[in-house]
Motif scaffolding. Structure first.
Motif, PDB file in Angstrom:
ATOM      1  N   LEU A 233      15.302 -18.913 125.388  1.00 49.93           N
ATOM      2  CA  LEU A 233      14.027 -19.061 126.088  1.00 49.93           C
ATOM      3  C   LEU A 233      13.855 -20.483 126.631  1.00 49.93           C
ATOM      4  O   LEU A 233      13.386 -20.678 127.751  1.00 49.93           O
ATOM      5  CB  LEU A 233      12.870 -18.716 125.147  1.00 49.93           C
ATOM      6  CG  LEU A 233      12.775 -17.254 124.722  1.00 49.93           C
ATOM      7  CD1 LEU A 233      11.776 -17.076 123.585  1.00 49.93           C
ATOM      8  CD2 LEU A 233      12.388 -16.375 125.910  1.00 49.93           C
TER       9      LEU A 233
ATOM     10  N   TYR B  17      14.792 -21.772 130.770  1.00 54.55           N
ATOM     11  CA  TYR B  17      13.771 -22.465 131.558  1.00 54.55           C
ATOM     12  C   TYR B  17      14.310 -23.777 132.114  1.00 54.55           C
ATOM     13  O   TYR B  17      14.121 -24.099 133.301  1.00 54.55           O
ATOM     14  CB  TYR B  17      12.518 -22.728 130.721  1.00 54.55           C
ATOM     15  CG  TYR B  17      11.557 -23.662 131.409  1.00 54.55           C
ATOM     16  CD1 TYR B  17      10.952 -23.317 132.618  1.00 54.55           C
ATOM     17  CD2 TYR B  17      11.259 -24.911 130.874  1.00 54.55           C
ATOM     18  CE1 TYR B  17      10.084 -24.181 133.268  1.00 54.55           C
ATOM     19  CE2 TYR B  17      10.392 -25.783 131.516  1.00 54.55           C
ATOM     20  CZ  TYR B  17       9.813 -25.411 132.711  1.00 54.55           C
ATOM     21  OH  TYR B  17       8.966 -26.277 133.355  1.00 54.55           O
TER      22      TYR B  17
ATOM     23  N   TYR C 283       7.738 -19.114 134.992  1.00 55.39           N
ATOM     24  CA  TYR C 283       8.708 -18.775 133.948  1.00 55.39           C
ATOM     25  C   TYR C 283       8.015 -18.184 132.721  1.00 55.39           C
ATOM     26  O   TYR C 283       8.389 -17.119 132.224  1.00 55.39           O
ATOM     27  CB  TYR C 283       9.521 -20.004 133.556  1.00 55.39           C
ATOM     28  CG  TYR C 283      10.536 -19.699 132.485  1.00 55.39           C
ATOM     29  CD1 TYR C 283      11.772 -19.145 132.816  1.00 55.39           C
ATOM     30  CD2 TYR C 283      10.278 -19.939 131.139  1.00 55.39           C
ATOM     31  CE1 TYR C 283      12.704 -18.836 131.833  1.00 55.39           C
ATOM     32  CE2 TYR C 283      11.197 -19.641 130.162  1.00 55.39           C
ATOM     33  CZ  TYR C 283      12.413 -19.086 130.514  1.00 55.39           C
ATOM     34  OH  TYR C 283      13.335 -18.774 129.541  1.00 55.39           O
TER      35      TYR C 283
ATOM     36  N   ILE D 124       8.180 -14.470 130.849  1.00 54.17           N
ATOM     37  CA  ILE D 124       8.523 -14.309 129.429  1.00 54.17           C
ATOM     38  C   ILE D 124       7.415 -13.562 128.690  1.00 54.17           C
ATOM     39  O   ILE D 124       7.689 -12.753 127.800  1.00 54.17           O
ATOM     40  CB  ILE D 124       8.794 -15.681 128.777  1.00 54.17           C
ATOM     41  CG1 ILE D 124      10.045 -16.332 129.380  1.00 54.17           C
ATOM     42  CG2 ILE D 124       8.936 -15.543 127.261  1.00 54.17           C
ATOM     43  CD1 ILE D 124      11.310 -15.489 129.307  1.00 54.17           C
TER      44      ILE D 124
ATOM     45  N   GLU E 246       8.010 -10.040 128.715  1.00 56.32           N
ATOM     46  CA  GLU E 246       9.215  -9.592 128.021  1.00 56.32           C
ATOM     47  C   GLU E 246       9.189  -9.951 126.532  1.00 56.32           C
ATOM     48  O   GLU E 246      10.191  -9.792 125.841  1.00 56.32           O
ATOM     49  CB  GLU E 246      10.453 -10.249 128.651  1.00 56.32           C
ATOM     50  CG  GLU E 246      10.614  -9.989 130.136  1.00 56.32           C
ATOM     51  CD  GLU E 246      11.739 -10.822 130.746  1.00 56.32           C
ATOM     52  OE1 GLU E 246      12.312 -11.672 130.023  1.00 56.32           O
ATOM     53  OE2 GLU E 246      12.045 -10.617 131.932  1.00 56.32           O
TER      54      GLU E 246
END
Length: 202
Positions: free
Chosen positions: A91, A95, A105, A109, A112
């Motif tokens: 993660l 980014y 971004y 996320i 998700e």
């Protein structure tokens, strides 16, 4: 437990003031291999530590770029880990290597988040031509990322500023250091912050 304290002061009026002061501790299993913070060989504008555990190579928990992109991650405390969930260390890495701005971004996320074991994520941009900005998303909290106001924050293995005693006590120690940050040399400030992170008082 992993813990992060930070003071966000976007474009402070005082030339002596820092835009971000951050102290973080990654509480990880001792046997888990990792590289200490350094500039990446293939992306030499990115500075971070790196996971080296098999299957998780290249992930990280905190990093920054020379262009002012910053990100940090903590895991959310839970009784059981889902073994086939996506790796959370990507993660931050994704980014820092992406062309997306911090909101775009973290918004992606947040859609998700269910694919990972629970986590907290910070994404930020410290830019000389635009406003400084930090966003927070906790996969066990609000569905939408939150834009953070200037201020002092603590993040551990629960949602941002959850009033756990360890977090509250650490924030107090951190705040005491911040009060004198204008009056001490940068190297001394770093040493004071390291003392806070090394505190072992129960």
């Amino acid at each position: 437990m992993c813990i992060i304290f930070f003071k966000f002061d976007p474009r402070p009026v005082s030339t002596n003031a820092y835009r971000l002061i951050l102290a973080a501790n990654r509480d990880e299993y001792y046997h888990r291999p990792s590289k200490p913070a350094d500039f990446w060989g293939n992306h030499n504008e990115i500075l971070s530590g790196l996971d080296m555990e098999t299957g998780k190579e290249g992930g990280t928990w905190l990093g920054i770029t020379k262009r002012g992109k910053f990100s940090a991650l903590t895991n959310y405390l839970q009784p059981k880990i889902v073994l086939d969930a996506k790796g959370r260390g990507s993660l931050v890495s994704n980014y820092l290597t992406s062309d997306l701005d911090c909101y775009s971004y973290i918004k992606r996320i947040s859609e998700e988040g269910h694919l990972y074991n629970p986590f907290n994520l910070l994404t930020a941009e410290f830019n000389n031509t635009k406003e400084d900005v930090i966003y927070y998303y906790g996969s066990k909290g609000e569905r939408e990322p939150v834009k953070l106001n200037p201020g002092l924050y603590g993040l551990s293995c629960s949602l941002l500023d959850t009033p756990w005693k360890k977090l509250q006590y650490g924030k107090k120690l951190f705040a005491d250091i911040i009060k004198k940050s204008h009056d001490i040399a940068r190297e001394d400030l770093v040493q004071e912050l390291i003392k806070v992170m090394n505190n072992e008082e129960p």
